[in-house]
Design a protein around this motif. Structure first.
Motif, short mmCIF file in Angstrom:
data_model
loop_
_atom_site.label_atom_id
_atom_site.label_comp_id
_atom_site.label_asym_id
_atom_site.label_seq_id
_atom_site.Cartn_x
_atom_site.Cartn_y
_atom_site.Cartn_z
N HIS A 1 13.80 89.70 -35.57
CA HIS A 1 14.46 88.50 -35.05
C HIS A 1 15.01 88.91 -33.64
N LEU A 2 14.86 87.92 -32.82
CA LEU A 2 14.96 88.21 -31.45
C LEU A 2 16.74 88.12 -31.12
N ASN A 3 17.31 89.35 -31.03
CA ASN A 3 18.57 89.27 -30.58
C ASN A 3 18.72 89.43 -29.02
N GLN A 4 19.31 88.21 -28.33
CA GLN A 4 19.31 87.97 -27.01
C GLN A 4 19.69 89.18 -26.41
N SER A 5 21.00 89.78 -26.35
CA SER A 5 21.53 90.70 -25.62
C SER A 5 20.61 91.90 -25.88
N GLU A 6 20.29 92.05 -27.15
CA GLU A 6 19.56 93.59 -27.04
C GLU A 6 18.36 93.46 -26.42
N ALA A 7 17.43 92.39 -26.47
CA ALA A 7 16.21 92.34 -25.88
C ALA A 7 16.46 92.30 -24.23
N LYS A 8 17.59 91.62 -23.81
CA LYS A 8 17.83 91.89 -22.41
C LYS A 8 18.12 93.22 -22.09
N ALA A 9 18.95 94.02 -22.74
CA ALA A 9 19.22 95.43 -22.46
C ALA A 9 17.62 96.11 -22.39
N ILE A 10 17.06 95.90 -23.54
CA ILE A 10 15.72 96.67 -23.22
C ILE A 10 14.72 96.16 -22.31
N LEU A 11 14.63 94.91 -21.77
CA LEU A 11 13.88 94.58 -20.71
C LEU A 11 14.53 95.09 -19.49
N THR A 12 15.72 95.03 -19.26
CA THR A 12 16.41 95.48 -18.18
C THR A 12 16.13 96.98 -17.67
N GLY A 13 15.78 97.74 -18.88
CA GLY A 13 15.37 99.02 -18.81
C GLY A 13 13.93 99.04 -18.12
N VAL A 14 13.09 98.18 -18.71
CA VAL A 14 11.66 98.20 -18.14
C VAL A 14 11.72 97.88 -16.79
N VAL A 15 12.53 96.76 -16.25
CA VAL A 15 12.52 96.37 -14.97
C VAL A 15 13.26 97.55 -14.04
#
Length: 338
Positions: free
Chosen positions: A102-116
């Motif tokens: 299930h896509l958790n918006q804030s969690e996914a944003k945190a993960i992808l912020t790390g990727v960036v």
């Protein structure tokens, strides 16, 4: 879309996430069917593309348990770009895959912020990726990550075992703790066999376990690549799964051994704690953990002082950890001080 959302997939949340990552990465082209990268060959005379793909392993379970998701993306990038760097290549671009129930918006944003963040540390470009919401595929709250990178090098300047000769010096670049390997054993020791809390701090460690275990993997591109381009590095071992033994062994020619002196660098306290708690043998340690060295560089003796000075100026902690000697492709580490 309402029916799909009822089935567990929120398409609009995915669209919103893409828009947020566009802003974070400053790449408006994200979201297209294919990632694009303008290829300028520049000074490359005989260019070759070097690719790598990897994940983060069960370190993800620590991030999930701790509820800390903003550094695991750095780990993902590091595992890929450091491998490409070890071939002698400059990372060009990166793509990521995030799979979740299930896509958790804030969690996914945190993960992808790390990727960036990781892509920026590698001086590369995030050109695309995939976020897959798959109900019933993953346990509630769980997700998986994978990454893919492409770099470029001159064919004639790739780092190969042919470059190495007896007497070459081995320099170790300090790791940031465990990096992203050995976590199945770590979790078994700390949380299955024993019942440590993520809020506990082990002897000699500066951080509690949740932050100690989630230290992000160092990305060595900006400090090491200029030395590769100057011809000052002969070969590189990125110390990942299999520890020093397997990864240094991969770069050796048949007629040389790598002789390490364990007195010459600092083994992180988290690793010595794990050894004591589970009574691990030194053999287990050296075949599982990086022992405090995230990358090992082979340098001709005449270049050692210059390389050390430039690495330290770039912010690396550098140890002279051993040398190449006549042998048969073995990695030998003195065991008496661990």
């Amino acid at each position: 879309m309402d029916a799909y959302k009822k089935a567990g997939v929120d398409i609009n949340a995915g669209y919103k996430l893409v828009d947020e990552i566009k802003q974070l990465s400053h790449n408006d082209a994200l979201g297209a069917f294919g990632g694009m990268f303008p290829l300028s060959l520049g000074h490359y005379q005989n260019p070759v593309l070097v690719s790598g793909t990897d994940g983060v392993g069960t370190k993800l379970l620590i991030a999930i348990k701790a509820g800390i998701h903003d550094t695991i993306g750095v780990d993902l990038v590091a595992m890929c770009v450091n491998d490409v760097l070890a071939q002698g290549a400059k990372p060009l671009f990166f793509l990521d895959y995030l799979g979740t129930g299930h896509l958790n918006q804030s969690e996914a944003k945190a993960i992808l912020t790390g990727v960036v963040d990781g892509v920026s540390q590698a001086d590369a470009k995030l050109v695309g990726g995939e976020t897959a919401e798959m109900p019933d595929m993953y346990q509630h709250g769980h997700y998986d990550l994978a990454g893919f990178t492409v770099g470029i090098a001159d064919q004639d300047k790739l780092l190969k075992s042919d470059n190495l000769r007896e007497g070459d010096v081995l320099l170790g670049l300090a790791s940031n703790g465990l990096h992203s390997n050995g976590f199945s054993l770590v979790r078994d020791i700390l949380f299955k066999q024993n019942h440590y809390s993520l809020d506990e701090t082990l002897p000699g460690c500066q951080l509690d376990l949740k932050h100690e275990l989630l230290r992000p993997t160092r990305i060595y591109v900006k400090s090491v690549l200029p030395l590769i381009e100057q011809g000052l590095i002969q070969s590189i071992a990125h110390i990942t799964g299999g520890g020093l033994i397997e990864n240094v062994g991969r770069i050796l020619p048949d007629h040389l051994d790598a002789a390490f002196n364990l007195n010459s660098w600092q083994v992180p306290a988290i690793m010595t704690n794990l050894q004591k708690i589970d009574h691990l043998s030194f053999n287990d340690m050296k075949q599982t953990f990086n022992l405090g060295l995230g990358m090992v560089l082979a340098i001709h003796p005449t270049d050692v002082d210059r390389v050390k000075a430039e690495l330290e100026k770039a912010g690396e902690t550098v140890y002279q950890v051993g040398k190449l000697v006549s042998g048969s492709k073995k990695v030998v580490i003195r065991e008496d001080l661990l």
